[in-house]
Scaffold this motif. Structure first.
Motif, PDB file in Angstrom:
ATOM      1  N   ALA A 121      13.289   2.286  -9.864  1.00 39.97           N
ATOM      2  CA  ALA A 121      12.471   3.402  -9.381  1.00 39.97           C
ATOM      3  C   ALA A 121      11.224   2.884  -8.693  1.00 39.97           C
ATOM      4  O   ALA A 121      10.778   3.430  -7.686  1.00 39.97           O
ATOM      5  CB  ALA A 121      12.098   4.311 -10.548  1.00 39.97           C
ATOM      6  N   ILE A 122      10.648   1.800  -9.237  1.00 39.17           N
ATOM      7  CA  ILE A 122       9.440   1.244  -8.647  1.00 39.17           C
ATOM      8  C   ILE A 122       9.745   0.642  -7.283  1.00 39.17           C
ATOM      9  O   ILE A 122       9.017   0.843  -6.321  1.00 39.17           O
ATOM     10  CB  ILE A 122       8.826   0.185  -9.581  1.00 39.17           C
ATOM     11  CG1 ILE A 122       8.484   0.823 -10.929  1.00 39.17           C
ATOM     12  CG2 ILE A 122       7.592  -0.443  -8.982  1.00 39.17           C
ATOM     13  CD1 ILE A 122       8.060  -0.177 -11.982  1.00 39.17           C
ATOM     14  N   VAL A 123      10.860  -0.102  -7.179  1.00 36.98           N
ATOM     15  CA  VAL A 123      11.217  -0.740  -5.920  1.00 36.98           C
ATOM     16  C   VAL A 123      11.517   0.303  -4.850  1.00 36.98           C
ATOM     17  O   VAL A 123      11.055   0.222  -3.718  1.00 36.98           O
ATOM     18  CB  VAL A 123      12.440  -1.660  -6.116  1.00 36.98           C
ATOM     19  CG1 VAL A 123      12.916  -2.197  -4.769  1.00 36.98           C
ATOM     20  CG2 VAL A 123      12.086  -2.803  -7.044  1.00 36.98           C
ATOM     21  N   LEU A 124      12.265   1.344  -5.203  1.00 37.45           N
ATOM     22  CA  LEU A 124      12.688   2.317  -4.223  1.00 37.45           C
ATOM     23  C   LEU A 124      11.539   3.192  -3.742  1.00 37.45           C
ATOM     24  O   LEU A 124      11.510   3.621  -2.610  1.00 37.45           O
ATOM     25  CB  LEU A 124      13.787   3.207  -4.823  1.00 37.45           C
ATOM     26  CG  LEU A 124      15.084   2.496  -5.220  1.00 37.45           C
ATOM     27  CD1 LEU A 124      16.087   3.501  -5.728  1.00 37.45           C
ATOM     28  CD2 LEU A 124      15.660   1.717  -4.045  1.00 37.45           C
ATOM     29  N   ARG A 125      10.604   3.459  -4.603  1.00 40.11           N
ATOM     30  CA  ARG A 125       9.553   4.414  -4.271  1.00 40.11           C
ATOM     31  C   ARG A 125       8.267   3.755  -3.792  1.00 40.11           C
ATOM     32  O   ARG A 125       7.347   4.437  -3.366  1.00 40.11           O
ATOM     33  CB  ARG A 125       9.245   5.275  -5.494  1.00 40.11           C
ATOM     34  CG  ARG A 125      10.440   6.112  -5.941  1.00 40.11           C
ATOM     35  CD  ARG A 125      10.099   6.898  -7.190  1.00 40.11           C
ATOM     36  NE  ARG A 125      11.213   7.728  -7.604  1.00 40.11           N
ATOM     37  CZ  ARG A 125      11.196   8.515  -8.667  1.00 40.11           C
ATOM     38  NH1 ARG A 125      10.127   8.566  -9.426  1.00 40.11           N
ATOM     39  NH2 ARG A 125      12.239   9.250  -8.993  1.00 40.11           N
ATOM     40  N   ASN A 126       8.207   2.453  -3.881  1.00 42.25           N
ATOM     41  CA  ASN A 126       6.950   1.773  -3.594  1.00 42.25           C
ATOM     42  C   ASN A 126       6.526   1.924  -2.138  1.00 42.25           C
ATOM     43  O   ASN A 126       5.353   1.828  -1.813  1.00 42.25           O
ATOM     44  CB  ASN A 126       7.079   0.295  -3.947  1.00 42.25           C
ATOM     45  CG  ASN A 126       5.744  -0.331  -4.269  1.00 42.25           C
ATOM     46  OD1 ASN A 126       4.889   0.317  -4.857  1.00 42.25           O
ATOM     47  ND2 ASN A 126       5.574  -1.574  -3.890  1.00 42.25           N
ATOM     48  N   ASP A 127       7.480   2.166  -1.233  1.00 43.74           N
ATOM     49  CA  ASP A 127       7.170   2.278   0.185  1.00 43.74           C
ATOM     50  C   ASP A 127       6.650   3.669   0.560  1.00 43.74           C
ATOM     51  O   ASP A 127       6.142   3.858   1.653  1.00 43.74           O
ATOM     52  CB  ASP A 127       8.411   1.964   1.029  1.00 43.74           C
ATOM     53  CG  ASP A 127       8.784   0.496   0.936  1.00 43.74           C
ATOM     54  OD1 ASP A 127       7.881  -0.317   0.662  1.00 43.74           O
ATOM     55  OD2 ASP A 127       9.963   0.178   1.116  1.00 43.74           O
ATOM     56  N   ASP A 128       6.806   4.630  -0.308  1.00 45.85           N
ATOM     57  CA  ASP A 128       6.393   5.994   0.014  1.00 45.85           C
ATOM     58  C   ASP A 128       4.886   6.126  -0.229  1.00 45.85           C
ATOM     59  O   ASP A 128       4.436   6.818  -1.134  1.00 45.85           O
ATOM     60  CB  ASP A 128       7.174   6.987  -0.824  1.00 45.85           C
ATOM     61  CG  ASP A 128       7.072   8.401  -0.258  1.00 45.85           C
ATOM     62  OD1 ASP A 128       7.725   9.293  -0.804  1.00 45.85           O
ATOM     63  OD2 ASP A 128       6.320   8.605   0.709  1.00 45.85           O
ATOM     64  N   VAL A 129       4.102   5.436   0.585  1.00 47.65           N
ATOM     65  CA  VAL A 129       2.660   5.317   0.355  1.00 47.65           C
ATOM     66  C   VAL A 129       1.970   6.669   0.387  1.00 47.65           C
ATOM     67  O   VAL A 129       1.157   6.990  -0.481  1.00 47.65           O
ATOM     68  CB  VAL A 129       2.031   4.368   1.394  1.00 47.65           C
ATOM     69  CG1 VAL A 129       0.515   4.335   1.243  1.00 47.65           C
ATOM     70  CG2 VAL A 129       2.620   2.976   1.254  1.00 47.65           C
TER      71      VAL A 129
END
Length: 252
Positions: free
Chosen positions: A103-111
């Motif tokens: 979840a952290i990897v996938l969502r980290n780009d949604d700044v």
């Protein structure tokens, strides 16, 4: 205990939010300080008057609707199954999922979405009684309070001598995950430092953005993401972040 430290805790004392140790410390200080004793009497009298008059204002429904209409709409989160389908090594993904890091990897780009959520969390905290779950100016009280409540306990640094007073901590929710919030004060300004675990252990240099009138200093270090949110000017918020990072690099 100094007058500045006691002032932070007086309201919590009135509301019965202090533990026994801090209650004793504040009461001992007030007993020997006429200034803080007078402030405590004034706060109690004000609380009594408000309670007796039943002062309460209910905002009209139209105001709530205008506020909700003005808030940014959350962006759609990419379908997780579609994203995972692009990974060639299913076994590696499964291993990451088992540790809760996907979840952290996938969502980290949604700044943008994350920044909007930390600002919303900051605004919630400014409501009466929402700022702290543990009230203390002592980092050795705030830090252990997080133990067992989160996968990773956020670092807590005492920056009082540098002009940023530690006043406590709390649990909050960002991106549907529980994270730690360490709370500081600069004059009358509140700084919420949100801390969350990340899969990337590399250091990411700080950047400052402005969202809904609030400044956000975001950086990553040693497997943790940091968001410092405040209505402080950018230069002062940068100063806070730099002092925090410097303290983290210093042997403690």
């Amino acid at each position: 205990m100094t007058c500045d430290e006691a002032e932070v805790l007086l309201h919590a004392l009135i509301d019965g939010e202090l533990d026994a140790g801090h209650t004793r410390d504040v009461e001992n200080h007030v007993a020997g300080c006429s200034r803080c004793a007078a402030a405590l009497r004034d706060y109690r009298e004000l609380s009594r008057m408000v309670a007796e008059t039943g002062a309460r204002y209910t905002a009209p429904v139209a105001l709530r609707q205008r506020i909700e209409a003005a808030l940014p709409q959350p962006k759609a989160v990419p379908n997780r199954r579609a994203v995972l389908r692009g990974f060639a090594m299913g076994s590696a993904v499964s291993a990451l999922a088992a540790t809760g890091l996907v979840a952290i990897v996938l969502r980290n780009d949604d700044v943008d979405r994350i920044q909007s959520e930390v600002v919303s969390a900051h605004l919630r905290s400014l409501q009466a009684g929402h700022l702290t779950d543990v009230v203390s100016t002592d980092q050795h009280t705030v830090k252990p309070w997080f133990n067992g409540k989160l996968d990773v306990s956020p670092p807590v640094v005492d920056l009082t001598a540098q002009g940023f007073t530690l006043i406590g901590g709390r649990l909050d929710y960002v991106d549907a995950r529980a994270i730690g919030a360490v709370v500081y004060r600069r004059r009358q300004h509140i700084i919420n430092l949100f801390v969350a675990q990340t899969a990337n252990t590399e250091r990411r240099s700080a950047r400052i953005d402005t969202v809904q009138g609030f400044n956000i200093r975001h950086w990553s270090d040693r497997g943790l993401n940091y968001w410092a949110v405040s209505d402080l000017a950018k230069d002062e918020l940068s100063d806070f972040g730099e002092k925090f990072e410097s303290a983290m690099r210093s042997p403690r």
